[in-house]
Design a protein around this motif. Structure first.
Motif, PDB file in Angstrom:
ATOM      1  N   ILE A  43      32.251  21.881  91.564  1.00  0.00           N
ATOM      2  CA  ILE A  43      31.191  22.509  91.917  1.00  0.00           C
ATOM      3  C   ILE A  43      30.534  22.258  93.197  1.00  0.00           C
ATOM      4  CG2 ILE A  43      30.102  25.159  92.006  1.00  0.00           C
ATOM      5  CD1 ILE A  43      31.627  26.187  89.971  1.00  0.00           C
ATOM      6  N   ARG A  44      29.494  21.527  92.872  1.00  0.00           N
ATOM      7  CA  ARG A  44      28.182  20.944  93.454  1.00  0.00           C
ATOM      8  C   ARG A  44      28.897  19.844  95.020  1.00  0.00           C
ATOM      9  NH1 ARG A  44      23.515  18.776  90.009  1.00  0.00           N
ATOM     10  NH2 ARG A  44      22.508  20.669  90.083  1.00  0.00           N
ATOM     11  N   ARG A  45      29.919  19.069  94.301  1.00  0.00           N
ATOM     12  CA  ARG A  45      30.077  17.785  94.656  1.00  0.00           C
ATOM     13  C   ARG A  45      31.462  18.244  95.814  1.00  0.00           C
ATOM     14  NH1 ARG A  45      34.978  14.751  92.324  1.00  0.00           N
ATOM     15  NH2 ARG A  45      35.968  16.472  91.842  1.00  0.00           N
ATOM     16  N   MET A  46      31.965  19.325  95.509  1.00  0.00           N
ATOM     17  CA  MET A  46      33.063  20.087  96.839  1.00  0.00           C
ATOM     18  C   MET A  46      31.766  21.104  97.977  1.00  0.00           C
ATOM     19  SD  MET A  46      36.171  21.857  94.622  1.00  0.00           S
ATOM     20  CE  MET A  46      35.145  23.257  93.358  1.00  0.00           C
ATOM     21  N   VAL A  47      30.965  21.423  97.292  1.00  0.00           N
ATOM     22  CA  VAL A  47      29.675  22.384  98.070  1.00  0.00           C
ATOM     23  C   VAL A  47      28.800  20.875  99.202  1.00  0.00           C
ATOM     24  CG1 VAL A  47      27.816  23.092  98.216  1.00  0.00           C
ATOM     25  CG2 VAL A  47      29.338  24.070  97.076  1.00  0.00           C
ATOM     26  N   LYS A  48      29.014  19.217  98.424  1.00  0.00           N
ATOM     27  CA  LYS A  48      28.425  18.683  99.476  1.00  0.00           C
ATOM     28  C   LYS A  48      29.442  18.519  99.508  1.00  0.00           C
ATOM     29  CE  LYS A  48      24.232  16.810  95.951  1.00  0.00           C
ATOM     30  NZ  LYS A  48      24.144  15.806  95.550  1.00  0.00           N
ATOM     31  N   ARG A  49      30.997  17.975  99.758  1.00  0.00           N
ATOM     32  CA  ARG A  49      32.343  17.713 100.784  1.00  0.00           C
ATOM     33  C   ARG A  49      32.049  18.759 102.237  1.00  0.00           C
ATOM     34  NH1 ARG A  49      36.430  16.127  96.393  1.00  0.00           N
ATOM     35  NH2 ARG A  49      35.836  13.534  96.154  1.00  0.00           N
ATOM     36  N   VAL A  50      31.591  19.742 101.777  1.00  0.00           N
ATOM     37  CA  VAL A  50      31.582  20.738 102.650  1.00  0.00           C
ATOM     38  C   VAL A  50      30.263  20.292 103.655  1.00  0.00           C
ATOM     39  CG1 VAL A  50      31.508  23.117 103.683  1.00  0.00           C
ATOM     40  CG2 VAL A  50      33.147  22.171 101.850  1.00  0.00           C
ATOM     41  N   GLN A  51      29.335  20.235 102.968  1.00  0.00           N
ATOM     42  CA  GLN A  51      28.054  20.351 104.007  1.00  0.00           C
ATOM     43  C   GLN A  51      28.058  18.903 105.372  1.00  0.00           C
ATOM     44  OE1 GLN A  51      25.999  20.235 101.003  1.00  0.00           O
ATOM     45  NE2 GLN A  51      24.413  21.409 101.385  1.00  0.00           N
ATOM     46  N   LYS A  52      28.745  18.182 104.591  1.00  0.00           N
ATOM     47  CA  LYS A  52      28.750  16.552 104.313  1.00  0.00           C
ATOM     48  C   LYS A  52      30.412  17.244 106.027  1.00  0.00           C
ATOM     49  CE  LYS A  52      27.712  12.655 101.450  1.00  0.00           C
ATOM     50  NZ  LYS A  52      27.944  12.114 100.755  1.00  0.00           N
ATOM     51  N   TYR A  53      30.864  17.729 105.935  1.00  0.00           N
ATOM     52  CA  TYR A  53      32.247  17.999 106.949  1.00  0.00           C
ATOM     53  C   TYR A  53      31.920  18.743 107.874  1.00  0.00           C
ATOM     54  CZ  TYR A  53      36.196  19.379 109.309  1.00  0.00           C
ATOM     55  OH  TYR A  53      37.559  19.302 110.347  1.00  0.00           O
TER      56      TYR A  53
END
Length: 141
Positions: A43-53
């Motif tokens: 979940i943390r990894r997915m949140v970071k990916r959205v933030q980077k996008y």
């Protein structure tokens, strides 16, 4: 994002979307299964990916915008100044229903008469689980 925040978020998911079999323990009715470290890490990894996008493609302008048309209602997940984004968390590629959904959101928004929707240049299905954004430019822009 701290682990306890993710755990609390999962409790809210249980409350909002009960039952969600992948999150709930079927042997413990109405009780949240304790998420393991791998789940929280994912979940943390997915949140970071959205933030980077959003860091790459522009600031978030709208979130959870409701769009209406006769006999239709939808909610745009995210929008930047130029892009309408629908978040999909799946292990599969987008299907025709998901593609049609984001197109319908765009059409309802575009014909709503709201000027901010006229600036949309891209439609995107963002999948943080797979780390992929399916992005298409709208012709004529």
């Amino acid at each position: 994002m701290p682990f306890f925040v993710i755990k609390k978020g999962l409790v809210l998911l249980e409350w909002k979307y009960f039952p969600t079999p992948k999150i709930l323990d079927p042997n413990l009715p109405n009780t949240m299964a304790i998420p393991n470290t791998d789940t929280i890490w994912n979940i943390r990894r997915m949140v970071k990916r959205v933030q980077k996008y959003f860091e790459k493609y522009g600031p978030l302008v709208f979130q959870g915008v409701e769009v209406r048309a006769p006999k239709a209602l939808g909610e745009i997940d995210y929008m930047t100044n130029r892009e309408l984004i629908d978040l999909k968390v799946s292990s599969h590629q987008p299907n025709k229903t998901q593609t049609f959904q984001v197109l319908m959101y765009y059409l309802m928004a575009y014909y709503s008469g709201e000027p901010q929707f006229r600036a949309i240049q891209y439609l995107t299905l963002l999948n943080p689980r797979r780390g992929i954004a399916y992005r298409v430019a709208i012709n004529g822009k």
